[in-house]
Design a protein around this motif. Structure first.
Motif, short mmCIF file in Angstrom:
data_model
loop_
_atom_site.label_atom_id
_atom_site.label_comp_id
_atom_site.label_asym_id
_atom_site.label_seq_id
_atom_site.Cartn_x
_atom_site.Cartn_y
_atom_site.Cartn_z
N ALA A 341 0.94 -1.11 -0.12
CA ALA A 341 -0.02 -0.05 -0.10
C ALA A 341 0.72 1.06 -0.14
CB ALA A 341 -1.01 0.05 1.16
N CYS A 342 2.02 1.24 0.76
CA CYS A 342 2.90 2.31 0.58
C CYS A 342 3.59 2.53 -0.58
CB CYS A 342 4.01 2.01 2.00
SG CYS A 342 5.35 3.29 1.90
N LYS A 343 3.74 1.75 -1.48
CA LYS A 343 4.46 1.47 -2.47
C LYS A 343 3.44 2.01 -3.55
CE LYS A 343 7.84 -1.44 -5.06
NZ LYS A 343 8.51 -2.77 -5.10
N VAL A 344 2.19 1.65 -3.27
CA VAL A 344 1.08 2.33 -4.39
C VAL A 344 1.33 3.63 -4.17
CG1 VAL A 344 -1.04 2.28 -5.14
CG2 VAL A 344 0.02 0.02 -4.76
N LEU A 345 0.94 4.05 -2.82
CA LEU A 345 0.70 5.70 -2.58
C LEU A 345 1.85 6.41 -3.17
CD1 LEU A 345 -0.87 7.11 0.53
CD2 LEU A 345 1.64 7.67 0.05
N THR A 346 3.32 5.91 -2.86
CA THR A 346 4.18 6.88 -3.12
C THR A 346 4.42 6.98 -4.48
OG1 THR A 346 5.81 5.08 -2.45
CG2 THR A 346 5.41 6.73 -0.89
N ASP A 347 4.24 5.86 -5.34
CA ASP A 347 4.40 5.97 -6.63
C ASP A 347 3.42 6.83 -7.36
OD1 ASP A 347 5.81 4.77 -8.99
OD2 ASP A 347 3.71 3.79 -9.64
N PHE A 348 2.06 6.86 -6.76
CA PHE A 348 0.98 7.67 -7.53
C PHE A 348 1.61 9.19 -7.25
CE2 PHE A 348 -3.08 4.99 -7.65
CZ PHE A 348 -2.54 4.20 -8.46
N ILE A 349 1.99 9.32 -5.99
CA ILE A 349 2.52 10.75 -5.85
C ILE A 349 3.84 11.22 -6.62
CG2 ILE A 349 3.45 12.15 -3.96
CD1 ILE A 349 1.50 10.67 -1.88
N ALA A 350 4.67 10.31 -6.74
CA ALA A 350 6.00 10.79 -7.23
C ALA A 350 6.67 9.91 -8.08
CB ALA A 350 6.89 11.41 -6.07
N GLY A 351 6.25 8.84 -8.61
CA GLY A 351 6.81 7.88 -9.40
C GLY A 351 6.29 7.87 -10.74
N SER A 352 6.30 6.58 -11.41
CA SER A 352 5.88 6.38 -12.72
C SER A 352 4.52 6.53 -12.94
CB SER A 352 6.30 5.10 -13.35
OG SER A 352 7.83 4.78 -13.25
N ALA A 353 3.78 6.01 -11.89
CA ALA A 353 2.29 6.60 -12.06
C ALA A 353 1.98 8.10 -11.75
CB ALA A 353 1.56 5.59 -10.94
N ALA A 354 2.87 8.64 -11.08
CA ALA A 354 2.55 10.16 -10.94
C ALA A 354 2.87 10.80 -12.32
CB ALA A 354 3.31 10.54 -9.91
N GLN A 355 3.88 10.23 -12.85
CA GLN A 355 4.25 10.79 -14.33
C GLN A 355 3.07 10.66 -15.26
OE1 GLN A 355 7.11 12.75 -15.31
NE2 GLN A 355 5.48 13.28 -16.73
N LYS A 356 2.22 9.54 -15.22
CA LYS A 356 1.45 9.32 -16.22
C LYS A 356 0.15 10.26 -15.82
CE LYS A 356 2.71 5.86 -18.52
NZ LYS A 356 2.69 6.00 -20.06
N LEU A 357 -0.26 10.71 -14.46
CA LEU A 357 -1.10 11.41 -13.83
C LEU A 357 -0.86 12.84 -14.33
CD1 LEU A 357 -3.60 12.25 -11.83
CD2 LEU A 357 -1.71 12.26 -10.16
N VAL A 358 0.45 13.41 -14.25
CA VAL A 358 0.63 14.51 -14.65
C VAL A 358 0.67 14.86 -16.21
CG1 VAL A 358 2.83 16.27 -14.70
CG2 VAL A 358 2.10 15.22 -12.64
N ASN A 359 0.74 13.79 -16.99
CA ASN A 359 0.80 13.90 -18.33
C ASN A 359 -0.73 14.22 -18.96
OD1 ASN A 359 3.51 13.38 -18.83
ND2 ASN A 359 3.06 11.21 -19.46
N THR A 360 -1.57 13.94 -18.00
CA THR A 360 -2.82 14.24 -18.36
C THR A 360 -3.35 15.60 -17.95
OG1 THR A 360 -3.76 13.44 -16.40
CG2 THR A 360 -3.38 11.74 -18.28
N MET A 361 -2.48 16.16 -17.19
CA MET A 361 -2.80 17.66 -16.71
C MET A 361 -3.98 17.62 -15.99
SD MET A 361 -1.76 20.27 -20.01
CE MET A 361 -0.23 19.73 -20.74
#
Length: 438
Positions: A341-361
């Motif tokens: 759960a920690c790994k998911v949360l931190t990746d959503f905030i500042a990892g590869s998942a976060a980059q996907k999120l930011v790409n969508t603005m």
């Protein structure tokens, strides 16, 4: 916040196998917590398509891990979360907002500072914009320094203009209240509403009020919230008065109290049927370069211009910056797999998942150093940089109240003013009565 995320009246369930839309609500799950290498994620944001991209990025880097995610409309999410808290079936990772919403479920949440330190080091707080760290612990009891949620997205709340309408009329966005009144008059009589106010939604009423209140007397409303001044302070009564003037002075459209922001008002704005609307930095998501069939106004943000709520006579000389955390994430204290759960949360905030999120603005990231990998226009990039480099670092005033009861009391008082059922003084007194019970 957001009601603004999902425009359809459905929840969408994302599984590791694909995307399924379920009319009327989310598909049932047997338990709030997953086990083994599976994690449940429940939220109203990011939107379903973006969450799917984030999950794909995370699972690609974490072999065998699976995320079972359900994205709701905001009102439905609040109902589901309350039900899960009551039945002790909280999701492993969940969407939150600072202050009232996080505090409501604080007893169900795991402190996150150890997770953050293990992932990013002891100076992990420096990764975040300061306002996100400041707001993350809003409403904690005295002496409780835990972080029960951490921001994934941040934002300003502000106004947006249809720049095509303004250009055609030879007008500039208003910077003062008098200019707002005059601009509304100048734009009246056309096909578009001059100022579209979706006042049906309590969150929208409150964020508009907080912009007005801080422009009247910066910070005074928060002094009333913590009890160091009264809600009947003249500056706060004046803020209620100017909220009422949006209706009594003909700035807002007729029937504003019956108009919801999502989907009704935003659809009208994106269709070019309004010149101004109060929303926030998240509106840039309409130009998401990963989407197809973007409406002309939203293509590269071609038809929009963000601006701050105009100054109020006798108030602050400059418009104040209001905003903070858009969406934050928490972890259930009963999760069966806190490490994943920690790994998911931190990746959503500042990892590869976060980059996907930011790409969508989807909104402005909570951590520094993240930017979209692609811009589709110079104007889109300019607006993004305005939020990230200029506005967000200046945000001083929160768009949230700490207490759920006070949050509702202010929203109810604003509705009563809008419908003519209360004067500004009576509205202030009604909020003070709730404050006295806290």
């Amino acid at each position: 916040m957001k009601l603004k995320r999902s425009l359809a009246g459905v929840a969408t369930v994302i599984t590791a196998l694909g995307v399924t839309a379920c009319a009327g609500g989310a598909a049932p799950v047997e338990s709030g917590n997953a086990s083994g290498d599976a994690i449940t994620f429940r939220s109203w944001s990011p939107i379903e398509q973006t969450t799917r991209q984030m999950i794909d990025a995370f699972e690609a880097e974490n072999e065998g891990a699976k995320i079972d995610a359900t994205i709701f409309n905001y009102p439905e999410y609040l109902v589901d979360l309350q039900s899960r808290a009551s039945s002790n079936t909280m999701p492993d990772v969940l969407g939150l907002q600072p202050g009232a919403l996080t505090q409501q479920y604080r007893e169900n949440l795991m402190p996150l500072q150890d997770c953050a330190a293990e992932t990013w080091g002891d100076d992990w707080q420096s990764k975040f914009y300061p306002i996100g760290i400041e707001q993350a612990r809003m409403g904690n009891p005295e002496g409780d320094d835990n972080f029960y949620s951490l921001p994934i997205l941040t934002q300003t709340v502000n106004l947006w203009a249809n720049s095509e309408i303004f250009d055609a009329a030879g007008l500039s966005v208003p910077k003062t209240w008098d200019e707002l009144v005059q601009t509304t008059k100048d734009l009246s009589g056309g096909d578009a509403a001059p100022f579209l106010l979706p006042a049906k939604d309590s969150w929208l009423r409150n964020v508009v009020f907080l912009q007005i209140a801080n422009n009247v007397s910066p910070g005074t409303v928060y002094e009333a919230e913590d009890g160091t001044t009264d809600w009947t302070d003249p500056a706060i009564v004046k803020a209620f008065e100017y909220w009422g003037k949006l209706f009594s002075d003909g700035i807002a459209q007729d029937g504003a109290i019956g108009l919801d922001a999502y989907p009704s008002a935003v659809n009208q704005f994106e269709a070019g049927n309004a010149a101004m609307i109060p929303l926030g930095a998240w509106w840039i998501q309409q130009s998401d370069p990963t989407k197809s069939d973007i409406p002309p106004l939203s293509e590269g943000m071609a038809g929009y211009e963000p601006f701050l709520f105009p100054t109020i006579p006798g108030g602050a000389a400059e418009s104040q910056f209001v905003g903070g955390i858009d969406v934050s994430l928490g972890i259930s204290k009963n999760t069966a797999n806190p490490e994943l759960a920690c790994k998911v949360l931190t990746d959503f905030i500042a990892g590869s998942a976060a980059q996907k999120l930011v790409n969508t603005m989807n909104d402005v990231p909570a951590v520094t150093g993240l930017a979209p990998e692609k811009f589709t226009s110079e104007k889109q990039e300019q607006i993004w940089n305005l939020f990230v480099d200029e506005w967000l670092p200046q945000v001083k005033w929160s768009r949230y109240f700490e207490s759920p009861k006070l949050d509702q009391a202010v929203a109810d008082a604003l509705a009563a003013i809008a419908t003519g059922d209360a004067t500004p003084q009576e509205a202030a007194e009604s909020v003070q009565a709730v404050q006295d019970t806290l």
